[in-house]
Design a protein around this motif. Sequence first.
Motif, PDB file in Angstrom:
ATOM      1  N   ARG A   1      43.284  16.397  48.474  1.00 51.58           N
ATOM      2  CA  ARG A   1      43.131  17.610  49.281  1.00 51.58           C
ATOM      3  C   ARG A   1      43.257  18.864  48.425  1.00 51.58           C
ATOM      4  N   ARG A   2      44.185  18.832  47.484  1.00 60.74           N
ATOM      5  CA  ARG A   2      44.328  19.973  46.576  1.00 60.74           C
ATOM      6  C   ARG A   2      43.075  20.171  45.739  1.00 60.74           C
ATOM      7  N   ILE A   3      42.493  19.068  45.334  1.00 58.99           N
ATOM      8  CA  ILE A   3      41.239  19.178  44.554  1.00 58.99           C
ATOM      9  C   ILE A   3      40.163  19.859  45.399  1.00 58.99           C
ATOM     10  N   PHE A   4      40.076  19.474  46.660  1.00 66.02           N
ATOM     11  CA  PHE A   4      39.036  20.056  47.520  1.00 66.02           C
ATOM     12  C   PHE A   4      39.300  21.537  47.773  1.00 66.02           C
ATOM     13  N   VAL A   5      40.565  21.887  47.985  1.00 69.81           N
ATOM     14  CA  VAL A   5      40.890  23.292  48.220  1.00 69.81           C
ATOM     15  C   VAL A   5      40.575  24.123  46.985  1.00 69.81           C
ATOM     16  N   ASN A   6      40.956  23.604  45.825  1.00 72.32           N
ATOM     17  CA  ASN A   6      40.668  24.330  44.583  1.00 72.32           C
ATOM     18  C   ASN A   6      39.164  24.456  44.351  1.00 72.32           C
ATOM     19  N   THR A   7      38.458  23.406  44.717  1.00 69.76           N
ATOM     20  CA  THR A   7      36.996  23.459  44.576  1.00 69.76           C
ATOM     21  C   THR A   7      36.414  24.556  45.465  1.00 69.76           C
ATOM     22  N   ALA A   8      36.909  24.648  46.703  1.00 73.03           N
ATOM     23  CA  ALA A   8      36.412  25.681  47.617  1.00 73.03           C
ATOM     24  C   ALA A   8      36.758  27.079  47.118  1.00 73.03           C
ATOM     25  N   ILE A   9      37.960  27.221  46.602  1.00 72.90           N
ATOM     26  CA  ILE A   9      38.370  28.542  46.089  1.00 72.90           C
ATOM     27  C   ILE A   9      37.499  28.938  44.901  1.00 72.90           C
ATOM     28  N   GLU A  10      37.282  27.980  43.971  1.00 73.51           N
ATOM     29  CA  GLU A  10      36.458  28.276  42.795  1.00 73.51           C
ATOM     30  C   GLU A  10      35.012  28.589  43.195  1.00 73.51           C
ATOM     31  N   HIS A  11      34.588  27.938  44.281  1.00 68.32           N
ATOM     32  CA  HIS A  11      33.193  28.110  44.691  1.00 68.32           C
ATOM     33  C   HIS A  11      32.907  29.541  45.140  1.00 68.32           C
TER      34      HIS A  11
ATOM     35  N   ASN B   1      43.338  30.090  55.720  1.00 70.98           N
ATOM     36  CA  ASN B   1      43.398  28.639  55.511  1.00 70.98           C
ATOM     37  C   ASN B   1      44.548  28.257  54.583  1.00 70.98           C
ATOM     38  N   LEU B   2      44.669  29.021  53.494  1.00 72.44           N
ATOM     39  CA  LEU B   2      45.696  28.664  52.516  1.00 72.44           C
ATOM     40  C   LEU B   2      47.098  28.860  53.098  1.00 72.44           C
ATOM     41  N   TYR B   3      47.259  29.895  53.859  1.00 70.23           N
ATOM     42  CA  TYR B   3      48.608  30.186  54.356  1.00 70.23           C
ATOM     43  C   TYR B   3      48.937  29.375  55.606  1.00 70.23           C
ATOM     44  N   VAL B   4      48.031  29.375  56.588  1.00 69.92           N
ATOM     45  CA  VAL B   4      48.330  28.758  57.882  1.00 69.92           C
ATOM     46  C   VAL B   4      48.174  27.237  57.829  1.00 69.92           C
ATOM     47  N   ILE B   5      47.090  26.748  57.258  1.00 69.49           N
ATOM     48  CA  ILE B   5      46.793  25.302  57.333  1.00 69.49           C
ATOM     49  C   ILE B   5      47.365  24.556  56.116  1.00 69.49           C
ATOM     50  N   GLU B   6      47.168  25.108  54.916  1.00 66.88           N
ATOM     51  CA  GLU B   6      47.634  24.397  53.717  1.00 66.88           C
ATOM     52  C   GLU B   6      49.111  24.634  53.454  1.00 66.88           C
ATOM     53  N   GLY B   7      49.633  25.711  53.946  1.00 65.71           N
ATOM     54  CA  GLY B   7      51.072  25.941  53.781  1.00 65.71           C
ATOM     55  C   GLY B   7      51.459  26.621  52.492  1.00 65.71           C
ATOM     56  N   TYR B   8      50.519  27.279  51.805  1.00 70.49           N
ATOM     57  CA  TYR B   8      50.850  27.991  50.567  1.00 70.49           C
ATOM     58  C   TYR B   8      51.579  29.284  50.918  1.00 70.49           C
ATOM     59  N   SER B   9      52.409  29.747  50.010  1.00 72.38           N
ATOM     60  CA  SER B   9      53.075  31.043  50.160  1.00 72.38           C
ATOM     61  C   SER B   9      52.138  32.140  49.659  1.00 72.38           C
ATOM     62  N   HIS B  10      52.498  33.374  49.950  1.00 77.59           N
ATOM     63  CA  HIS B  10      51.653  34.493  49.503  1.00 77.59           C
ATOM     64  C   HIS B  10      51.633  34.599  47.985  1.00 77.59           C
ATOM     65  N   LYS B  11      52.745  34.193  47.380  1.00 76.52           N
ATOM     66  CA  LYS B  11      52.787  34.231  45.920  1.00 76.52           C
ATOM     67  C   LYS B  11      51.804  33.231  45.316  1.00 76.52           C
ATOM     68  N   GLU B  12      51.826  32.029  45.889  1.00 77.60           N
ATOM     69  CA  GLU B  12      50.897  30.992  45.399  1.00 77.60           C
ATOM     70  C   GLU B  12      49.439  31.374  45.677  1.00 77.60           C
TER      71      GLU B  12
END
Lengths: 191, 250
Positions: free
Chosen positions: A80-90, A140-151
């Motif tokens: 899942r992290r790979i897919f999220v990173n792929t979307a961000i890079e895209h 998506n990153l904050y609500v669904i993936e659970g990343y912090s604002h710093k991340e």
Amino acid sequence: MSAITFQGQSEQHIIEGCILGDRKFQSILYNLLSPKMFAVCLRYAADYNSAQDLLQEGFIKVFKNIEKFRGEGSFEGWVRRIFVNTAIEHYRKQVNLYALHDSDVKSYEYYEQNALESLKHEDILKLIQQLSYGYRTVFNLYVIEGYSHKEIGEKLGISEGTSKSQLARARYLLQKMITENNEIAKHSNNS
Amino acid sequence: MDDKNIKDFDRYIEQSMNENFVEPPFGMWNRISAELGHTPVEEVPPVANPMLPKAILVGFVAGALVIGSLITGWIVYNGHSVNSTTSETSVYHYNGKQQNLTKSAEVATENIREEVVVAPPATIEPINISAKTVAVATIKTLNSEKSLRNSITSGDVPVPTQKLPIDKESKVQEPYYFPPVDIDVPATDSHSQIASDNELDNQDLEESKDNDSKKLISSSGEQRIKFRKKRKSSWNYPHIIRTKKNRNHY
């Protein structure tokens, strides 16, 4: 590592087969994870076709780098992290995110929780896709993936304040769209 | 209150997104599989070492020189050895031949010696033979005289049983007298005589042909049977009558 099984094959067995490049095990892994990962892609992508491209790109990265999985944590989380990173890079090179002045915007004033609960998953997904790239990604990153604002700031190359303002704006717009959609549905039912 | 609404909103969306999955369209795996099958192998960038090509070249040249020298040396050694072996073998063969020749010569000389031992030298041989023959002749004449005397004494008519060997040397030593030639009589040519004989033979053959018989009479008068060859039958293929084709049929 979670001991999930698929088609009589354990997760470890599937991973070992994918490391060896066996097309059979790659197909098993795709059938196991593609529905979840396609939902992720749909959230980050602007439309259905872009989500397909993200899915393809993400699985190719998974199969090429699967030997780097150390077995620490969930394999599904790693994918899942790979897919999220792929979307961000895209989308990173396409849009430059900037900080909003009204970062203290909290929520839409006419929003009702019942309006959200009346919506189906597909409807909510379509509303998220209508957001712009910056709002959609931070939400998506904050609500669904659970990343912090710093991340999020580190991933997107923005500051925490920008991430917060983007998130507040995305939430506000979503609540507004949900409320408007609910009112349209009410009018159509009354008429 | 506002924070609670926000948390509820986020939690509901997060739950909805994580609990519901979306099946990808049919054919996505084929796209991914095709992409995996045609993924180009990442090329390793060459090491930027300027001394490496020179070292490789020098090493390659040195190795080529060493290998070339080894090959030439091997060829030269083998060629020399081959030549030497051929020469040795030739010499050996020659020696063998020579040995064979010497052996054969020795055998021949031995035979000659034996012959020499058995027979007198060629120059002396006729003299010895003549001496022997003369001696034998004298002995035989003595014996014949004795036998004659004995036969006379016994009363039988003496008949010479053995011919005395003719002494050639004595004949040679005797002067040869040419037969007298009559000048008036013309000399007969030997060639013309042979031709006349052949004519006679042909006449005999013609006479036998006339008689339609296979028996031939030679000049010597003996009958000879000559088998004639069978005559070839003069059979020909039947004549094919060809008619001119009408050109309109084409």
